[in-house]
Enzyme design. Sequence first.
Site, mmCIF file in Angstrom:
data_model
loop_
_atom_site.group_PDB
_atom_site.id
_atom_site.type_symbol
_atom_site.label_atom_id
_atom_site.label_comp_id
_atom_site.label_asym_id
_atom_site.label_seq_id
_atom_site.Cartn_x
_atom_site.Cartn_y
_atom_site.Cartn_z
ATOM 1 N N ASN A 123 7.729 -71.003 -2.325
ATOM 2 C CA ASN A 123 6.776 -69.942 -2.651
ATOM 3 C C ASN A 123 6.686 -69.908 -4.173
ATOM 4 O O ASN A 123 7.587 -69.416 -4.838
ATOM 5 C CB ASN A 123 7.275 -68.595 -2.105
ATOM 6 N N TRP A 124 5.582 -70.448 -4.674
ATOM 7 C CA TRP A 124 5.460 -70.563 -6.136
ATOM 8 C C TRP A 124 5.142 -69.223 -6.799
ATOM 9 O O TRP A 124 5.196 -69.113 -8.013
ATOM 10 C CB TRP A 124 4.357 -71.569 -6.482
ATOM 11 N N LYS A 125 4.763 -68.217 -6.007
ATOM 12 C CA LYS A 125 4.367 -66.903 -6.550
ATOM 13 C C LYS A 125 3.249 -67.094 -7.593
ATOM 14 O O LYS A 125 2.432 -67.983 -7.426
ATOM 15 C CB LYS A 125 5.570 -66.175 -7.141
ATOM 16 N N HIS A 151 5.048 -60.793 2.420
ATOM 17 C CA HIS A 151 6.122 -60.960 1.432
ATOM 18 C C HIS A 151 6.454 -59.599 0.821
ATOM 19 O O HIS A 151 5.564 -58.775 0.598
ATOM 20 C CB HIS A 151 5.682 -61.948 0.339
ATOM 21 N N GLU A 195 7.033 -58.707 -2.094
ATOM 22 C CA GLU A 195 6.300 -58.373 -3.334
ATOM 23 C C GLU A 195 4.911 -57.840 -3.011
ATOM 24 O O GLU A 195 4.391 -56.977 -3.720
ATOM 25 C CB GLU A 195 6.243 -59.607 -4.253
ATOM 26 N N GLU A 222 13.977 -62.202 4.700
ATOM 27 C CA GLU A 222 14.152 -62.120 3.257
ATOM 28 C C GLU A 222 14.672 -60.745 2.856
ATOM 29 O O GLU A 222 13.879 -59.804 2.697
ATOM 30 C CB GLU A 222 12.809 -62.377 2.555
ATOM 31 N N GLY A 263 14.684 -63.111 -5.951
ATOM 32 C CA GLY A 263 14.525 -63.245 -7.394
ATOM 33 C C GLY A 263 15.621 -62.552 -8.199
ATOM 34 O O GLY A 263 15.494 -62.373 -9.400
ATOM 35 N N SER A 278 16.974 -66.025 -3.169
ATOM 36 C CA SER A 278 17.833 -66.757 -4.101
ATOM 37 C C SER A 278 18.532 -67.950 -3.462
ATOM 38 O O SER A 278 19.667 -68.281 -3.813
ATOM 39 C CB SER A 278 18.842 -65.807 -4.760
ATOM 40 N N GLY A 336 11.756 -69.290 -3.609
ATOM 41 C CA GLY A 336 10.927 -68.928 -4.761
ATOM 42 C C GLY A 336 11.306 -69.749 -5.980
ATOM 43 O O GLY A 336 10.878 -70.887 -6.158
ATOM 44 N N GLY A 337 12.158 -69.170 -6.826
ATOM 45 C CA GLY A 337 12.515 -69.780 -8.115
ATOM 46 C C GLY A 337 12.864 -71.257 -8.034
ATOM 47 O O GLY A 337 12.345 -72.068 -8.822
HETATM 48 C C1 PEP Z 1 10.648 -65.617 -2.299
HETATM 49 O O1 PEP Z 1 9.834 -65.408 -3.179
HETATM 50 O O2 PEP Z 1 10.290 -65.621 -1.123
HETATM 51 C C2 PEP Z 1 12.036 -65.858 -2.679
HETATM 52 C C3 PEP Z 1 12.922 -65.994 -1.744
HETATM 53 O O3 PEP Z 1 12.288 -65.933 -4.027
HETATM 54 P P1 PEP Z 1 13.678 -66.409 -4.710
HETATM 55 O O4 PEP Z 1 14.077 -67.686 -4.011
HETATM 56 O O5 PEP Z 1 13.321 -66.624 -6.141
HETATM 57 O O6 PEP Z 1 14.667 -65.330 -4.486
#
Ligand code: PEP
Length: 255
Positions: free
Chosen positions: A13-15, A99, A101, A171, A177, A217, A238-239
């Site tokens: 997930n590049w956000k 999500h 966010e 999640e 994040g 994470s 994500g990251g």
């Molecule tokens: C996400 O955005 O779905 C996510 C899990 O982010 P991160 O891996 O950065 O926690």
Amino acid sequence: MDKAKRPVVIAGNWKMNKTPAEAKTLIEELKPMVSGKKGCDIVLCVPYVDISVAVESTKGTNIKIGAENVHFAESGAYTGEISSKMLKECGVEYVIIGHSERRQYFAETDETVNLRTKAALAEGLKVILCVGEVKEQRLSGITDEIVSIQTKLDLAGVNADDMKNVIIAYEPVWAIGTGLTATPEQADETCGVIRSTLAKLYGENIAESTVIQYGGSMNAKNAAELLAKKNVDGGLIGGASLKAPDFTVIVEAAQ
Ligand code: PEP
């Protein structure tokens, strides 16, 4: 069903990261690193403006492209929104819905998440549906109830046949994040609660064949331990999906 019989899906997930030019660079770096890795499905969920370059650059590869959200209406006066039909026509196969966010910053509710899910499925998209508790809910001991009710509300009216196109991403909001990760045991247990909820809604067969990812994470260091758990069938990342070598290590951990 044996975990080994379920597909493993590793999705990035590049956000709100990467311009189209940067997206092309990252995909060109990633392609040779993950080519030939057959043990899992690889998906990159990218910003709308990157979709066209991402679809073009991944043609003929083992990487599939997803979007990060979708609107529930077919068309109309929804300034700034994108429909399932638009995504489909652009070559998108997957879409993240619900999500945290989106729920936190854009006022999405289980009701709109449910509408988006049904609209995406009706257009033949594969949905990565996100559920998860906030920190206070985990500390209060109500995580199981929260993920169970979200799963029920978000899937209301989704028929059993469409469940083959639904992936659930567990999640925990406190882990997204933040660098805090659920322990493999916590991830396994809560993914198990989601699976039991699916069994109540759709029966054991569908519950046992649905892919349930962990996200929060996940990184090159902790992926193997998380992915080894019996109820964890992949990751939403994500990251670490923004760095080709790290994402590749996660893909390898899923082999
Ligand atoms: C996400 O955005 O779905 C996510 C899990 O982010 P991160 O891996 O950065 O926690």
